[in-house]
Design an enzyme around this catalytic site. Structure first.
Site, PDB file in Angstrom:
ATOM      1  N   GLN A   1      34.366  36.955 -23.945  1.00 44.77           N
ATOM      2  CA  GLN A   1      34.097  38.117 -23.093  1.00 44.77           C
ATOM      3  C   GLN A   1      34.087  39.395 -23.922  1.00 44.77           C
ATOM      4  O   GLN A   1      34.992  39.610 -24.727  1.00 44.77           O
ATOM      5  CB  GLN A   1      35.166  38.234 -21.996  1.00 44.77           C
ATOM      6  CG  GLN A   1      35.080  37.144 -20.942  1.00 44.77           C
ATOM      7  CD  GLN A   1      33.920  37.338 -19.981  1.00 44.77           C
ATOM      8  OE1 GLN A   1      33.168  38.306 -20.062  1.00 44.77           O
ATOM      9  NE2 GLN A   1      33.754  36.402 -19.078  1.00 44.77           N
TER      10      GLN A   1
ATOM     11  N   TYR B   1      31.839  25.007 -18.525  1.00 45.36           N
ATOM     12  CA  TYR B   1      31.252  26.128 -19.264  1.00 45.36           C
ATOM     13  C   TYR B   1      32.396  26.932 -19.891  1.00 45.36           C
ATOM     14  O   TYR B   1      32.519  28.132 -19.678  1.00 45.36           O
ATOM     15  CB  TYR B   1      30.422  27.033 -18.353  1.00 45.36           C
ATOM     16  CG  TYR B   1      29.417  26.309 -17.473  1.00 45.36           C
ATOM     17  CD1 TYR B   1      28.133  26.058 -17.938  1.00 45.36           C
ATOM     18  CD2 TYR B   1      29.765  25.870 -16.191  1.00 45.36           C
ATOM     19  CE1 TYR B   1      27.205  25.392 -17.129  1.00 45.36           C
ATOM     20  CE2 TYR B   1      28.847  25.202 -15.387  1.00 45.36           C
ATOM     21  CZ  TYR B   1      27.573  24.973 -15.853  1.00 45.36           C
ATOM     22  OH  TYR B   1      26.666  24.326 -15.055  1.00 45.36           O
TER      23      TYR B   1
ATOM     24  N   CYS C   1      28.531  36.001 -13.855  1.00 47.91           N
ATOM     25  CA  CYS C   1      28.102  37.282 -14.414  1.00 47.91           C
ATOM     26  C   CYS C   1      26.728  37.653 -13.863  1.00 47.91           C
ATOM     27  O   CYS C   1      26.118  38.601 -14.328  1.00 47.91           O
ATOM     28  CB  CYS C   1      28.090  37.219 -15.940  1.00 47.91           C
ATOM     29  SG  CYS C   1      27.038  35.910 -16.582  1.00 47.91           S
TER      30      CYS C   1
HETATM   31  N1  SAH Z   1      34.484  30.534 -19.667  1.00 51.69           N
HETATM   32  C1  SAH Z   1      34.205  31.099 -20.947  1.00 51.69           C
HETATM   33  C2  SAH Z   1      32.722  31.172 -21.304  1.00 51.69           C
HETATM   34  C3  SAH Z   1      31.754  31.575 -20.225  1.00 51.69           C
HETATM   35  S1  SAH Z   1      30.126  31.980 -20.775  1.00 51.69           S
HETATM   36  C4  SAH Z   1      34.886  32.446 -21.109  1.00 51.69           C
HETATM   37  O1  SAH Z   1      35.355  33.039 -20.154  1.00 51.69           O
HETATM   38  O2  SAH Z   1      34.990  32.930 -22.231  1.00 51.69           O
HETATM   39  C5  SAH Z   1      29.216  30.562 -20.418  1.00 51.69           C
HETATM   40  C6  SAH Z   1      29.363  29.434 -21.413  1.00 51.69           C
HETATM   41  O3  SAH Z   1      28.568  28.325 -20.953  1.00 51.69           O
HETATM   42  C7  SAH Z   1      28.870  29.729 -22.834  1.00 51.69           C
HETATM   43  O4  SAH Z   1      29.906  29.461 -23.739  1.00 51.69           O
HETATM   44  C8  SAH Z   1      27.684  28.768 -23.043  1.00 51.69           C
HETATM   45  O5  SAH Z   1      27.616  28.282 -24.379  1.00 51.69           O
HETATM   46  C9  SAH Z   1      28.033  27.649 -22.076  1.00 51.69           C
HETATM   47  N2  SAH Z   1      26.914  26.842 -21.565  1.00 51.69           N
HETATM   48  C10 SAH Z   1      25.653  27.231 -21.282  1.00 51.69           C
HETATM   49  N3  SAH Z   1      24.954  26.224 -20.738  1.00 51.69           N
HETATM   50  C11 SAH Z   1      25.779  25.155 -20.653  1.00 51.69           C
HETATM   51  C12 SAH Z   1      25.639  23.825 -20.153  1.00 51.69           C
HETATM   52  N4  SAH Z   1      24.492  23.399 -19.645  1.00 51.69           N
HETATM   53  N5  SAH Z   1      26.714  23.007 -20.221  1.00 51.69           N
HETATM   54  C13 SAH Z   1      27.897  23.440 -20.740  1.00 51.69           C
HETATM   55  N6  SAH Z   1      28.082  24.695 -21.221  1.00 51.69           N
HETATM   56  C14 SAH Z   1      27.040  25.536 -21.185  1.00 51.69           C
END
Ligand code: SAH
Length: 409
Positions: free
Chosen positions: A241, A270, A366
C-alpha cells in the site's frame, strides 16, 4: 535582546503555521503547491479543500452502497500530504540534452519535469533530484525513447514509513552501470539514509516500469516496513500500500469486519506481501495466503518467518484457480479476506467462494466500479452486505478505497 529573539521565534512559528495551513487547504494556492498539476493529473483534486474531498467521496460511496447498506463515516487522513511512500520518476533529456526527470504528461510520453510533489514522500523526491545531479559527472545518459540511446530510464524510490529504510531502484536499458561502485558511493554520501540499491534492466518497448532482470548493488535488495505490529518485506516489484498511515486503519477495519475469535480457517486472497494475512494470523486458527506475483510471495514467506508466524502458508497461484482446487478437495473456510486489483475479482473466484461458503467475506477494494459488480454477484447468491466503510487512502485524488463486510444469509 531576549525579546527580539522571542519575536523572531514567534515570527518563524507563524510562517510555519501558515505554510502548514495552506498545505492543508491548497485551494488557496494550488498553483504554488504544484506548478505542473494541470499537466500531471496525479492529484486531480488539488483544487478542493480536504473537507470538500471527504464530502465528495462520502456522498459518492453512500450512493454506490445504497442498494446494500448505509456506510460508516469515511476514515480520513489526519495530515493528508506527502503520503506516497513509493515514488517513480521517468528520466529523459531536454532539447539541449540536459537530463530531466519527472512524470509523463497525462496520456502522452512527454516528460513534465518535477522536483517535488505535494503527495509524494519528500525524501524520495530529494533522492531523485540528487541522482539527476550525479548523471553528468558519471557520464550516464538518460534513455531516449525515440532513438533508443541512453541508459537510465526510470528511478523508483520506496520508503519504509515506520522503519525509515529506503530502496532506490535504477531502471536501465542495458545491464551495465558504468563506475557502479563509485556511483553507489557518491549517492550514499549525499543520502546515507538509503539502505538498499537495485539495478533493474528493462530493455523492452513497454509502458511497464520494471523489467524482469534485477541485480542488487547495495544492501539487502528489499526494505522493511511495520504496520499493526508486524514487519513486512518489500521487494522492488511487490505490491505494498502506498499510504501506510491509512493502510494501518484499513487493516484494522478489515480485522474488525473479519470478527476473528482465534479458531477460524482464513484465506487471504490477492495477499501481496502477506500483510492482511499476517495481521489476521494472531487472531485465527490458520491462515492461507494466495498471490500471483512471485516476488510478493517470496516477501510474504520471508515476512512470516521474520515475524515468527507459524500458522500461515503462502501459495503462488491465480486466486480463482487456487480456490477451485480448495473446493474440489472439499476444504473448508470460515472467513475469506479478499483484496483484488483494480479489475476486481473473477466470476470463477466468486462463484467458487459462494460454493465453499465462508461465514464472512471481507472485501477490500480500490475500485468502486468492480466492487459493486462483484457485490451484485455475491448478493444474488448466498450473501448479504452487513457493513461498509470508505477509507481515504489517496487524498487529492478521486480514488476511493473501501472495506465491505458480507455475511452468509
Ligand atoms: N492485500 C495486499 C495486496 C493487494 S493488491 C495488500 O494489502 O498489500 C492486489 C494483489 O493481487 C497484487 O499483489 C497482485 O499481484 C495480486 N493479483 C492480481 N491478480 C491476481 C490473481 N489473478 N490471483 C492472485 N493474485 C493476483
Amino acid at each position: 535582546m531576549r525579546q527580539k529573539r522571542q519575536n523572531q521565534i514567534n515570527q518563524k512559528e507563524r510562517v510555519q503555521k501558515e505554510r502548514v495551513q495552506k498545505e492543508r487547504n491548497p485551494k488557496e494556492k494550488n498553483q504554488k503547491v504544484c506548478p505542473v498539476s494541470s499537466k500531471c493529473g496525479g492529484c486531480r483534486w488539488i483544487q478542493k479543500s480536504y473537507q470538500e474531498q471527504l464530502e465528495a467521496k462520502s456522498t459518492f460511496f453512500r450512493k454506490l452502497m445504497e442498494p446494500y447498506c448505509r456506510p460508516e463515516p469515511i476514515i480520513a487522513m489526519e495530515e493528508p500530504a506527502h503520503y506516497r511512500n513509493k515514488v517513480h520518476a521517468v528520466f529523459g533529456e531536454d532539447r539541449r540534452h540536459n537530463a530531466i526527470s519527472g512524470i509523463y504528461e497525462e496520456k502522452s510520453h512527454r516528460i513534465v519535469p518535477v522536483d517535488s510533489c505535494f503527495i509524494e514522500n519528500q525524501k524520495a523526491d530529494e533522492i531523485i533530484v540528487s541522482i539527476r545531479g550525479l548523471l553528468k559527472s558519471f557520464k550516464i545518459r538518460p534513455y531516449n525513447e525515440d532513438t533508443g540511446f541512453g541508459l537510465l530510464r526510470h528511478v523508483l524510490v520506496r520508503v519504509g514509513h515506520a522503519t525509515g529504510q529506503i530502496m532506490v531502484v535504477l531502471v536501465l536499458s542495458s545491464p551495465i552501470l558504468p563506475s557502479k561502485n563509485n556511483f553507489v558511493k557518491a549517492l550514499l554520501k549525499l543520502h546515507p539514509e538509503i539502505t538498499t540499491m537495485v539495478l533493474n534492466v528493462n530493455d523492452k518497448d513497454t509502458s511497464m516500469i520494471l523489467g524482469e532482470r534485477e541485480r542488487i548493488i547495495y544492501g539487502k535488495g528489499y526494505i522493511e516496513d511495520r504496520l499493526c505490529g508486524k514487519t513486512f518485506q518489500i521487494s522492488p516489484g511487490s505490491f505494498y500500500q502506498v499510504n501506510p498511515v491509512q493502510a494501518e486503519k484499513l487493516y484494522i477495519k478489515a480485522m474488525e469486519y473479519a470478527g476473528l475469535t482465534g479458531t477460524e480457517r482464513v484465506l487471504d486472497a490477492y495477499c501481496g506481501t502477506g500483510t492482511i494475512g499476517m495481521i489476521a494470523a494472531g487472531h485465527a486458527g490458520e491462515v492461507i495466503g494466495v498471490e500471483l506475483n512471485r516476488d510478493a510471495v517470496r516477501d510474504a514467506a520471508r515476512g512470516a518467518r521474520q515475524n515468527e508466524i507459524k500458522n500461515i502458508h503462502f501459495y503462488r497461484n491465480d486466486a480463482g484457480d487456487f480456490l477451485l482446487e480448495m473446493a474440489e478437495q472439499g476444504e473448508k473456510l470460515d472467513v475469506l479476506l479478499m483484496d483484488p486489483p483494480r479489475s476486481g475479482s473473477s466470476e470463477a473466484f466468486l462463484n467458487t467462494a459462494v460454493k465453499i461458503g465462508p461465514e464472512r467475506i471481507v472485501y477490500i477494494s480500490c475500485n468502486p466500479e468492480t466492487l459493486v459488480r462483484d457485490l451484485r454477484l455475491l448478493t444474488k447468491q448466498n450473501y448479504r452486505v452487513e457493513k461498509a466503510v470508505a477509507v481515504d487512502m489517496f487524498p487529492f485524488t478521486d480514488s476511493v478505497e473501501a472495506v465491505v463486510q458480507l455475511l452468509k444469509k
